[in-house]
Design a protein around this motif. Structure first.
Motif, PDB file in Angstrom:
ATOM      1  N   HIS A 367      46.810  35.098  -0.934  1.00 28.91           N
ATOM      2  CA  HIS A 367      45.827  35.934  -1.604  1.00 28.91           C
ATOM      3  C   HIS A 367      44.602  36.088  -0.712  1.00 28.91           C
ATOM      4  N   ARG A 368      44.214  37.345  -0.499  1.00 26.76           N
ATOM      5  CA  ARG A 368      42.993  37.569   0.293  1.00 26.76           C
ATOM      6  C   ARG A 368      42.041  38.435  -0.500  1.00 26.76           C
ATOM      7  N   SER A 369      40.806  37.982  -0.632  1.00 21.34           N
ATOM      8  CA  SER A 369      39.790  38.817  -1.275  1.00 21.34           C
ATOM      9  C   SER A 369      38.437  38.373  -0.768  1.00 21.34           C
ATOM     10  N   PRO A 370      37.412  39.204  -0.952  1.00 20.00           N
ATOM     11  CA  PRO A 370      36.084  38.811  -0.478  1.00 20.00           C
ATOM     12  C   PRO A 370      35.598  37.537  -1.175  1.00 20.00           C
ATOM     13  N   ASP A 371      36.079  37.272  -2.404  1.00 19.65           N
ATOM     14  CA  ASP A 371      35.635  36.072  -3.146  1.00 19.65           C
ATOM     15  C   ASP A 371      36.233  34.795  -2.584  1.00 19.65           C
ATOM     16  N   GLY A 372      37.407  34.913  -1.994  1.00 15.37           N
ATOM     17  CA  GLY A 372      38.066  33.704  -1.485  1.00 15.37           C
ATOM     18  C   GLY A 372      39.503  34.008  -1.139  1.00 15.37           C
ATOM     19  N   SER A 373      40.009  33.346  -0.108  1.00 13.55           N
ATOM     20  CA  SER A 373      41.405  33.532   0.283  1.00 13.55           C
ATOM     21  C   SER A 373      42.127  32.218   0.085  1.00 13.55           C
ATOM     22  N   TYR A 374      43.323  32.320  -0.445  1.00 14.59           N
ATOM     23  CA  TYR A 374      44.083  31.083  -0.611  1.00 14.59           C
ATOM     24  C   TYR A 374      45.565  31.324  -0.393  1.00 14.59           C
ATOM     25  N   VAL A 375      46.256  30.216  -0.125  1.00 16.81           N
ATOM     26  CA  VAL A 375      47.697  30.245   0.052  1.00 16.81           C
ATOM     27  C   VAL A 375      48.294  29.167  -0.831  1.00 16.81           C
ATOM     28  N   ILE A 376      49.380  29.487  -1.513  1.00 12.61           N
ATOM     29  CA  ILE A 376      50.142  28.463  -2.221  1.00 12.61           C
ATOM     30  C   ILE A 376      51.512  28.415  -1.553  1.00 12.61           C
TER      31      ILE A 376
END
Ligand code: NAP
Length: 401
Positions: A367-376
């Protein structure tokens, strides 16, 4: 004079030499006063600071440990001080002097586990420490007596009340980590220097003790994979919630294929799982065993009276000459300790390079967004713990279960 001669079931009073008169020491004094049936009497109290005002007559106190350790009429030493090195000296001297010892000092026990085992073998003196893990929850005796067989294959616990209080506030959307920590400090659930709690060290000490009694593996605290909660954000709590999880700091020890792995990690636990419902300063241990479903023990993990209740139970057990037999260690099975196990994680960072250098085995969500990027995705525990991303304070990493 040995404890067995002096105190078994013949009704002789237990004469206690108490080290420490802080939160737990005072709690114990009070709890003993309210349980006269135990016939246990505090004979002397050793403390450190001569200038501190005391709530008992000054004649009860000494600043010289030799006055307790050298007193043959004292048959039980209760060690409740906040200095692990001094505690080891006191405990080992007391055991060598033939006294039974009760302690709550998880740091000393975890760091000196092998030494303490050797001294118990050499002296035959009992050493009990139920209060060192999860305060009032009777987990150690449970592992020693009920799970002395090979049915147990997993232990998962919320073993630190401070971090659970903070994570409960963050998960409830009541603000970010810093505000939740400040509120825990205001309410007395966190120390002014909360490092040992929020960085997961306290939970590591308890995990060492749980792994020894649960699986017969004695691990150095530094070998347990550890990450604290200091970088958790409201964004992480919101992602967890959206996916049906709650964030907890989970101490875990698992036995699989003859190998034990152990970690202390922020963890996305399923909302419907028993650990998710353990809130605020409460502690819990979930036990997994063959042929039975998960079992959950919940209770207060800290505080003067709850912790003293476990100390009291140990003192009472000395009446019938109870001692830990370290059955899993004595069986000689000593499973291998290995951190080479697959693990599913959530990793968030504003730095893509850090997320990319995690040795992913598979990726489920990116997931990439200006609020935060994360990977599961999945990785391997020992490879993850060696990565720069795992050590960075620009990431938040949580196990997903
Ligand atoms: N607090 C809890 O909820 C909790 C829960 C589980 C386990 N524990 C464990 O229980 C132990 C005690 O914790 P606590 O919260 O009661 O600590 P605390 O309130 O800070 O009190 C520590 C006591 O130890 C005494 N002390 C320190 N060094 C000493 C020395 N060298 N010789 C003699 N006395 C010494 C202090 O003496 P002065 O009074 O003279 O300063 C004080 O009375 C620790 O191992 C802790 O990890 C605590």
């Amino acid at each position: 004079m040995t404890l067995a001669n002096n105190t078994s079931t013949d009704g002789t009073a237990l004469r206690i030499g108490l080290f420490g008169f802080g939160c737990v020491g005072q709690g114990l004094y009070d709890v003993l006063r309210r349980t006269p049936g135990l016939r246990a009497q505090v004979a002397r109290i050793c403390v450190k600071d001569r200038s501190k005002p005391r709530t008992l007559p000054l004649g009860m106190f000494t600043y010289d440990r030799g006055e307790i350790l050298g007193d043959d009429t004292i048959n039980v030493v209760v060690e409740l001080i906040d200095d692990a090195n001094a505690a080891f000296d006191i405990v080992s001297s007391a055991l060598r002097a033939g006294k039974a010892v009760v302690s709550a000092n998880k740091r000393m026990i975890a760091e000196r586990f092998d030494d303490l085992l050797a001294i118990q073998n050499e002296t035959g003196s009992p050493f009990l420490y139920e209060a060192s893990v999860c305060g009032s929850i009777p987990i150690i005796r449970n592992l020693e007596e009920y799970y002395d067989n090979d049915l147990l294959d997993g232990l998962e616990g919320i073993v630190n009340g401070t971090t659970n209080f903070i994570l409960t506030r963050v998960s409830d959307g009541e603000g970010a980590y810093e505000g939740a920590l400040a509120s825990a400090q205001r309410l007395g659930f966190a120390e002014s220097d909360p490092t040992l709690d929020v960085e997961g060290y306290d939970a590591v000490f308890k995990t060492v003790i749980l792994a020894a009694h649960g699986f017969g593996v004695v691990v150095k605290p530094g070998n347990i994979v550890r990450r604290g909660i200091t970088t958790v954000s409201s964004f992480d709590a919101a992602v967890a919630k959206r996916h049906g999880y709650t964030i907890k700091l989970v101490s875990s020890a698992r036995l699989a294929d003859g190998e034990v792995s152990a970690s202390v990690l922020p963890t996305f636990v399923r909302d419907e799982s028993p650990l998710a419902s353990v809130r605020d300063e409460y502690n819990a241990v979930s036990l997994h065993a063959a042929f039975s479903d998960a079992q959950l023990m919940v209770g207060k993990g800290a505080g003067g009276h709850p912790t003293a209740s476990a100390v009291l139970s140990d003192i009472a057990a000395l009446r019938y000459a109870y001692r830990y037999e370290y059955k899993k260690i004595a069986q000689g099975l000593r499973p291998r300790f290995s951190q080479r196990v697959p693990i599913k994680i959530y990793a968030r960072s504003s730095r893509r390079d850090l997320l990319e250098q995690i040795p992913w085995s598979t990726i489920e969500i990116e997931h990439r967004s200006p609020d935060g990027s994360y990977v599961i995705g999945t990785t391997v525990l020992d490879e993850l713990s060696a990565s720069e991303a795992f050590r960075s304070d620009e990431t938040f990493i949580a196990k997903v279960v």
